[in-house]
Enzyme design. Sequence first.
Site, PDB file in Angstrom:
ATOM      1  N   HIS A 193      23.538  -4.808   6.292  1.00  0.00           N
ATOM      2  CA  HIS A 193      23.867  -4.012   5.105  1.00  0.00           C
ATOM      3  C   HIS A 193      24.934  -4.680   4.268  1.00  0.00           C
ATOM      4  O   HIS A 193      24.946  -4.578   3.047  1.00  0.00           O
ATOM      5  CB  HIS A 193      24.340  -2.614   5.529  1.00  0.00           C
ATOM      6  CG  HIS A 193      23.207  -1.665   5.665  1.00  0.00           C
ATOM      7  ND1 HIS A 193      23.151  -0.698   6.628  1.00  0.00           N
ATOM      8  CD2 HIS A 193      22.075  -1.544   4.948  1.00  0.00           C
ATOM      9  CE1 HIS A 193      22.032  -0.026   6.503  1.00  0.00           C
ATOM     10  NE2 HIS A 193      21.361  -0.520   5.495  1.00  0.00           N
ATOM     11  N   ARG A 292       9.521   0.443  -3.496  1.00  0.00           N
ATOM     12  CA  ARG A 292       9.692   1.026  -2.154  1.00  0.00           C
ATOM     13  C   ARG A 292       9.784   2.546  -2.323  1.00  0.00           C
ATOM     14  O   ARG A 292      10.790   3.048  -2.818  1.00  0.00           O
ATOM     15  CB  ARG A 292      10.989   0.514  -1.514  1.00  0.00           C
ATOM     16  CG  ARG A 292      10.961  -0.958  -1.087  1.00  0.00           C
ATOM     17  CD  ARG A 292      12.276  -1.322  -0.406  1.00  0.00           C
ATOM     18  NE  ARG A 292      12.216  -2.576   0.322  1.00  0.00           N
ATOM     19  CZ  ARG A 292      12.741  -3.726  -0.114  1.00  0.00           C
ATOM     20  NH1 ARG A 292      13.359  -3.781  -1.271  1.00  0.00           N
ATOM     21  NH2 ARG A 292      12.656  -4.821   0.629  1.00  0.00           N
ATOM     22  N   ARG A 328       4.213   0.604  -3.088  1.00  0.00           N
ATOM     23  CA  ARG A 328       3.978   0.520  -1.639  1.00  0.00           C
ATOM     24  C   ARG A 328       3.991   1.921  -1.052  1.00  0.00           C
ATOM     25  O   ARG A 328       4.914   2.700  -1.319  1.00  0.00           O
ATOM     26  CB  ARG A 328       5.061  -0.317  -0.966  1.00  0.00           C
ATOM     27  CG  ARG A 328       4.891  -0.329   0.559  1.00  0.00           C
ATOM     28  CD  ARG A 328       5.858  -1.238   1.234  1.00  0.00           C
ATOM     29  NE  ARG A 328       7.193  -0.663   1.319  1.00  0.00           N
ATOM     30  CZ  ARG A 328       8.225  -1.297   1.845  1.00  0.00           C
ATOM     31  NH1 ARG A 328       8.088  -2.530   2.291  1.00  0.00           N
ATOM     32  NH2 ARG A 328       9.405  -0.724   1.905  1.00  0.00           N
ATOM     33  N   GLU A 417       3.128  -8.724   6.818  1.00  0.00           N
ATOM     34  CA  GLU A 417       4.447  -8.693   7.453  1.00  0.00           C
ATOM     35  C   GLU A 417       4.344  -8.969   8.947  1.00  0.00           C
ATOM     36  O   GLU A 417       5.342  -9.127   9.628  1.00  0.00           O
ATOM     37  CB  GLU A 417       5.089  -7.312   7.283  1.00  0.00           C
ATOM     38  CG  GLU A 417       5.121  -6.833   5.856  1.00  0.00           C
ATOM     39  CD  GLU A 417       5.899  -5.549   5.701  1.00  0.00           C
ATOM     40  OE1 GLU A 417       7.100  -5.640   5.436  1.00  0.00           O
ATOM     41  OE2 GLU A 417       5.313  -4.463   5.860  1.00  0.00           O
ATOM     42  N   ASN A 440      10.807 -10.459   5.044  1.00  0.00           N
ATOM     43  CA  ASN A 440      11.857  -9.918   5.927  1.00  0.00           C
ATOM     44  C   ASN A 440      11.258  -9.561   7.280  1.00  0.00           C
ATOM     45  O   ASN A 440      11.759  -9.951   8.335  1.00  0.00           O
ATOM     46  CB  ASN A 440      12.497  -8.668   5.315  1.00  0.00           C
ATOM     47  CG  ASN A 440      12.986  -8.896   3.901  1.00  0.00           C
ATOM     48  OD1 ASN A 440      13.251 -10.028   3.521  1.00  0.00           O
ATOM     49  ND2 ASN A 440      13.088  -7.831   3.127  1.00  0.00           N
ATOM     50  N   ASP A 441      10.167  -8.796   7.237  1.00  0.00           N
ATOM     51  CA  ASP A 441       9.538  -8.416   8.498  1.00  0.00           C
ATOM     52  C   ASP A 441       8.720  -9.562   9.089  1.00  0.00           C
ATOM     53  O   ASP A 441       8.688  -9.734  10.312  1.00  0.00           O
ATOM     54  CB  ASP A 441       8.654  -7.175   8.305  1.00  0.00           C
ATOM     55  CG  ASP A 441       9.479  -5.902   8.401  1.00  0.00           C
ATOM     56  OD1 ASP A 441      10.300  -5.810   9.334  1.00  0.00           O
ATOM     57  OD2 ASP A 441       9.333  -5.030   7.533  1.00  0.00           O
ATOM     58  N   ARG A 451      15.782  -8.026  12.646  1.00  0.00           N
ATOM     59  CA  ARG A 451      16.332  -8.377  11.331  1.00  0.00           C
ATOM     60  C   ARG A 451      17.697  -7.766  11.081  1.00  0.00           C
ATOM     61  O   ARG A 451      18.388  -8.139  10.132  1.00  0.00           O
ATOM     62  CB  ARG A 451      15.348  -7.976  10.216  1.00  0.00           C
ATOM     63  CG  ARG A 451      15.059  -6.511  10.141  1.00  0.00           C
ATOM     64  CD  ARG A 451      13.931  -6.193   9.170  1.00  0.00           C
ATOM     65  NE  ARG A 451      14.403  -5.955   7.823  1.00  0.00           N
ATOM     66  CZ  ARG A 451      13.630  -5.498   6.835  1.00  0.00           C
ATOM     67  NH1 ARG A 451      12.346  -5.267   7.051  1.00  0.00           N
ATOM     68  NH2 ARG A 451      14.108  -5.295   5.642  1.00  0.00           N
ATOM     69  N   CYS A 488       7.329 -10.552  -1.653  1.00  0.00           N
ATOM     70  CA  CYS A 488       8.279  -9.542  -2.126  1.00  0.00           C
ATOM     71  C   CYS A 488       9.455  -9.371  -1.164  1.00  0.00           C
ATOM     72  O   CYS A 488      10.267  -8.476  -1.333  1.00  0.00           O
ATOM     73  CB  CYS A 488       7.587  -8.202  -2.363  1.00  0.00           C
ATOM     74  SG  CYS A 488       6.868  -7.510  -0.865  1.00  0.00           S
TER      75      CYS A 488
HETATM   76  C1  PEP Z   1       9.745  -7.165   3.895  1.00  0.00           C
HETATM   77  O1  PEP Z   1       9.617  -6.819   5.068  1.00  0.00           O
HETATM   78  O2  PEP Z   1       9.930  -8.356   3.529  1.00  0.00           O
HETATM   79  C2  PEP Z   1       9.700  -6.161   2.821  1.00  0.00           C
HETATM   80  C3  PEP Z   1       9.676  -6.512   1.557  1.00  0.00           C
HETATM   81  O3  PEP Z   1       9.722  -4.848   3.204  1.00  0.00           O
HETATM   82  P1  PEP Z   1      11.059  -4.095   3.697  1.00  0.00           P
HETATM   83  O4  PEP Z   1      12.221  -5.036   3.501  1.00  0.00           O
HETATM   84  O5  PEP Z   1      11.157  -2.872   2.853  1.00  0.00           O
HETATM   85  O6  PEP Z   1      10.732  -3.834   5.119  1.00  0.00           O
HETATM   86 MG    MG Z   2       8.910  -4.820   5.521  1.00  0.00          MG
END
Ligand code: PEP
Ligand code: MG
Length: 563
Positions: A193, A292, A328, A417, A440-441, A451, A488
Amino acid sequence: MSQPSPTVITGIGVSPGRVVAPAVLMPDPIAEPPSGRRLPPGTDYAAEAKRVGAASEVVRAALDAAADRAQGDSADLLHATAAIAADPTLVADAEQRVVDDRLVPERAVWEAAEAVAAQFEALGGYFAERVRDIADVRDRLVAELTGRAAPGVPAHEAPFVLVAGDLAPAIVATLDTDRVLAIVTGAGGPTSHTAILARSRGIPAVVAARGVEAAVVAEGLVLVDGAAGTVTVGPTDEQVAAALALAAQVRTFDGRGHTADGHHVELLANVGDPSDAAPAAAAGAEGVGLFRTEFGFLDREEAPSIDEQVTAYRRVLAAFPGRKVVVRTLDAGADKPLPFLAGDPEVNPALGVRGLRTAARHPEVLEDQLAAIARAAAAETAEVWVMAPMVSTVDEAQQFVAACAAHGLPVAGVMIEVPSAALLAGPILAHAAFASIGTNDLTQYAMAADRLLGAVAELSDPWQPAVLHLVAATCAGGAQQDRPVGVCGEAAANPALAVVLVGLGVTSLSMTPRALPDVAALLAVTPLDECRRLAQLALAASSAADARAVVRAGLPVLEELGL
Ligand code: PEP
Ligand code: MG
């Protein structure tokens, strides 16, 4: 006169920008009150216990007041921390320890907070991430009870770079950005965060700069490069002059992303709260690559009504008339727990019923959401694309596309993801209209690295060649089916990595609007062939650090652009 040579410490750049300013170190943290400290016999124990409640009220009020002065993510995080300070379980537990164990109130608070933190740690995921916030509340309570100043950022006349071992989100959320020009921490990870807040507040930041506290001299000059992830202690006059010249440049985005040879790369915005949409449009975003929708569902006892959802979605679509907006569907679970969707407790929530998987258990939530998106789309002129999070199989993709079609939503895609989806992108895209890679995922699952966990930050890095191979596999699937593939995740906001993604075949990049000018500037001076050459070098690297280094070395213009 020759200057001593500067020391360069490399961490992970999480928020771009270059700053030269004196370093100010965060004061020593509040020390643990000695474990044996008890109240003398004859003390009014009940009265001492009451001091805990009073302190909790003071701390909660201070945090809520700070939250009222903050905005967006920052305000939410501060209110969340204030709620921890006012948590009756924590206060009651501490009071009981004063009365039953005769502990001095500060020791009682310490022990009660440890107990709550241990419970949160055991729950894992989102709760484990709150452990740092509990420690922050604990320290504020101990400071209040012992008559010390609240822990936090030191007062300092001139603007400075804040250097700390670690920083709680509540501190980053309240930093006065006129005074604190950049932050550097020895610990922390890129998706913590703290990092996300620094990015959203536009504060250049480097995390995981191991040893930085020992290396800097209080008040000594440091040069922070939040894109490269470097901290130069004692920079030379030339380095200072160059950094100041770059910092003076104000870059904007003209609304069309392209490479040096004119290949169009759509540059889109990530939007969370609907109020972010208009500023994203003003920043020149070509559309929204990731809306989101969780915002409307968080902190709710039950799902918002269809009408409520329509109103929120229309606000985003209205900001982008005639433009693409990728909505999404709900991504609940793991780091975004939603009470009304929760099933049995899971040992590994990130691997559990999350994202699209919750639709099997609560089909009505997805049905209502698709109905709301369809109504909003019919009422606005934006070109609405819909995608599902956490798709893992061809069947899931097929079912989601069919569900969207049943609601009259013709452009239905999937997020990539999960490694299985990246590897099967071809068959998945035989059904889905497009793919959007959530790096990210995808990084979390490819590297088996939570993460949210600072301890595995080096693995949680989208520059990891294995992650880039999965991006390449997804693009190959897209090319096979002639479908667009976007990114994204946070990776899209890193200019050098954006070049690699384009070279791998990605057709759009969606990011925090703040990142648009820098990504656009680098793409605009890099021909597509060069993107492809650098992408191949990154794929061939044997580590994330090597991939980053070889690409940055191949882009000398980064220096000139100050990226
Ligand atoms: C991701 O996982 O990269 C993503 C864009 O979704 P979130 O960060 O909302 O899980
Ligand atoms: Mg994600």
